[in-house]
Design an enzyme around this catalytic site. Structure first.
Site, PDB file in Angstrom:
ATOM      1  N   ASP A   1      -6.088  -5.957   5.437  1.00  0.00           N
ATOM      2  CA  ASP A   1      -7.227  -5.181   4.948  1.00  0.00           C
ATOM      3  C   ASP A   1      -8.374  -6.131   4.593  1.00  0.00           C
ATOM      4  O   ASP A   1      -9.527  -5.952   4.991  1.00  0.00           O
ATOM      5  CB  ASP A   1      -6.769  -4.403   3.700  1.00  0.00           C
ATOM      6  CG  ASP A   1      -7.757  -3.333   3.289  1.00  0.00           C
ATOM      7  OD1 ASP A   1      -8.737  -3.109   4.027  1.00  0.00           O
ATOM      8  OD2 ASP A   1      -7.562  -2.727   2.225  1.00  0.00           O
TER       9      ASP A   1
ATOM     10  N   ASP B   1     -12.032  -7.186   6.964  1.00  0.00           N
ATOM     11  CA  ASP B   1     -13.410  -7.038   6.461  1.00  0.00           C
ATOM     12  C   ASP B   1     -14.128  -8.383   6.481  1.00  0.00           C
ATOM     13  O   ASP B   1     -15.326  -8.461   6.768  1.00  0.00           O
ATOM     14  CB  ASP B   1     -13.421  -6.464   5.036  1.00  0.00           C
ATOM     15  CG  ASP B   1     -13.537  -4.944   5.039  1.00  0.00           C
ATOM     16  OD1 ASP B   1     -13.063  -4.329   6.016  1.00  0.00           O
ATOM     17  OD2 ASP B   1     -14.090  -4.380   4.076  1.00  0.00           O
TER      18      ASP B   1
ATOM     19  N   TYR C   1       0.787  -1.235   0.000  1.00  0.00           N
ATOM     20  CA  TYR C   1       0.000   0.000   0.000  1.00  0.00           C
ATOM     21  C   TYR C   1       0.815   1.280   0.000  1.00  0.00           C
ATOM     22  O   TYR C   1       0.282   2.364   0.178  1.00  0.00           O
ATOM     23  CB  TYR C   1      -0.953   0.009   1.213  1.00  0.00           C
ATOM     24  CG  TYR C   1      -2.185  -0.853   1.022  1.00  0.00           C
ATOM     25  CD1 TYR C   1      -2.204  -1.878   0.095  1.00  0.00           C
ATOM     26  CD2 TYR C   1      -3.323  -0.645   1.776  1.00  0.00           C
ATOM     27  CE1 TYR C   1      -3.309  -2.679  -0.072  1.00  0.00           C
ATOM     28  CE2 TYR C   1      -4.449  -1.441   1.620  1.00  0.00           C
ATOM     29  CZ  TYR C   1      -4.427  -2.456   0.687  1.00  0.00           C
ATOM     30  OH  TYR C   1      -5.538  -3.250   0.533  1.00  0.00           O
TER      31      TYR C   1
ATOM     32  N   ASP D   1      -4.708 -17.838   2.169  1.00  0.00           N
ATOM     33  CA  ASP D   1      -5.911 -18.428   1.558  1.00  0.00           C
ATOM     34  C   ASP D   1      -6.538 -19.459   2.489  1.00  0.00           C
ATOM     35  O   ASP D   1      -7.759 -19.511   2.660  1.00  0.00           O
ATOM     36  CB  ASP D   1      -5.627 -19.012   0.157  1.00  0.00           C
ATOM     37  CG  ASP D   1      -4.216 -19.540  -0.018  1.00  0.00           C
ATOM     38  OD1 ASP D   1      -3.408 -19.380   0.901  1.00  0.00           O
ATOM     39  OD2 ASP D   1      -3.932 -20.130  -1.068  1.00  0.00           O
TER      40      ASP D   1
ATOM     41  N   LYS E   1       1.944 -15.349   3.023  1.00  0.00           N
ATOM     42  CA  LYS E   1       1.907 -16.093   1.759  1.00  0.00           C
ATOM     43  C   LYS E   1       3.355 -16.384   1.380  1.00  0.00           C
ATOM     44  O   LYS E   1       3.798 -16.103   0.258  1.00  0.00           O
ATOM     45  CB  LYS E   1       1.179 -15.261   0.697  1.00  0.00           C
ATOM     46  CG  LYS E   1       0.907 -15.973  -0.620  1.00  0.00           C
ATOM     47  CD  LYS E   1      -0.251 -16.935  -0.570  1.00  0.00           C
ATOM     48  CE  LYS E   1      -0.388 -17.691  -1.862  1.00  0.00           C
ATOM     49  NZ  LYS E   1      -1.423 -18.738  -1.828  1.00  0.00           N
TER      50      LYS E   1
END
Ligand code: ATP
Length: 335
Positions: free
Chosen positions: A230, A234, A124, A206, A173
């Site tokens: 992020d 959510d 980001y 994942d 990851k």
């Protein structure tokens, strides 16, 4: 002496949920003085500047901000205002609790977890981002530093310890993004070895998403990088009844900013039906940060009681109350 905080009423539903939240904080007699400042479209309209210097100065002076959602204009040249604020004050830790409330429209009743998201690095930063003039290729960089990884993981372990949490799960990851998230995982393992009283495990992002949907109760504290945090936070908001119940704290060494995770919700702005709970739960995080633990506990309990008794709740929670009346229902319970 009253603790002064910077208050940003924001855009869209921001002013509605902020006014409702301040009403509840006043009923709680939280002993706060409000230094109102502008940011976002409201600031642009009044001062021509999306993030006025006076607002930055106020946050710097007070060290604490309670912020409603801001709208970043769509189109080139605008960095997200939230990202700008986080990077200006180096608010490196984004703390997002997801806790089930009895009576909310949620599929689960047993979620009680906290996502700690790295807030200043990863995907980001926007560093080196560009699109070729013909639009055929776009690039951006992901960045991790050992210092950045170490401070966020340490923050998560300290938070776990302080709150009597049992386990920190490192989400990464590292099998594919071997450098950037590989560094995050290896630093996390080093830091974890210093906290023998808190269990640590790790999970590929994942798989973590699937496990969160299938068995959210197995998670306690999650620590992860900016982009994954992020998305996961959510997802966690969805586990407990949606964005109307999802608060977030952005914490750095010198300043902290407390906000709702949701945006300015232009689709319902001005209708008086926005749920103020996400911002109120962020205010509870702020009270904890200020070491007003009893007031934070009373505020959370009042919110939980109002939701579970379906007292004047807003439509997103299945009720037909308004922002203002729902805030009254909560205020009556904190007194
Ligand atoms: P932005 O661009 O500012 O992020 P957005 O509309 O893309 O705005 P959100 O503002 O987060 O994203 O809204 C997503 C959905 O959730 C919308 O349908 C909105 O009405 C709903 N929503 C968000 N916050 C609330 C709230 N506090 N109460 C009720 N519904 C909400």
């Amino acid at each position: 002496m009253k603790q002064q905080i910077t208050v940003i009423r924001g855009d869209g539903i921001g002013p509605e949920i902020m006014d409702a939240s301040l009403k509840v904080l006043d009923a709680l007699d939280a002993g706060l003085a409000y230094d109102f400042q502008l940011a976002g479209l409201a600031a642009q309209d009044e001062t021509g500047d999306l993030l006025p210097a006076a607002t930055l100065q106020s946050i710097e002076t007070n060290g604490i901000a309670l912020k409603a959602p801001l709208t970043t204009p769509v189109g080139g040249g605008f960095k997200s205002l939230n990202v700008a604020l986080r990077s200006h004050f180096d608010l490196y830790a984004n703390v997002r609790p997801a806790i089930s409330f009895k009576g909310s429209l949620s599929r689960y009743e047993n979620v009680d977890l906290i996502t700690v998201r790295e807030n200043t690095e990863g995907a980001y930063l926007g560093e080196g981002a560009f699109t070729t003039p013909d639009g055929s290729r776009a690039e951006s960089k992901m960045i991790a530093t050992r210092t950045g990884c170490e401070r966020i993981v340490r923050f998560a372990f300290e938070l776990a310890r302080r709150n009597g949490r049992k386990r920190v799960t490192v989400v990464h990851k590292a099998n594919i993004l071997k450098d950037v998230t590989g560094m995050f995982l290896s630093v996390a393992r080093d830091v974890a070895s210093e906290y023998v009283d808190v269990d640590c495990d790790d999970m590929i992002v994942d798989n973590a998403c699937m496990q969160l949907v299938m068995r959210p109760e197995r998670f306690d504290v999650i620590v992860t990088t900016n982009l994954f945090g992020d998305i996961i936070s959510d997802l966690c908001a969805g586990l407990v009844g949606g964005l109307g119940l999802a608060p977030g704290a952005n914490i750095g060494e010198k300043a902290a900013m407390f906000e709702a995770v949701h945006g300015s919700a232009p689709d319902i702005a001005g209708r008086g039906i926005a749920n103020p709970c996400a911002l109120l739960l962020a205010a509870a995080q702020m009270l904890e940060y200020l070491e007003m633990h009893d007031k934070a506990r009373r505020l959370r309990k009042a919110i939980g009681d109002a939701i579970s008794s379906a007292d004047r709740t807003t439509p997103d929670l299945g009720g037909n109350g308004t922002t203002d009346r729902f805030a009254d229902a909560i205020s009556e319970r904190v007194r």
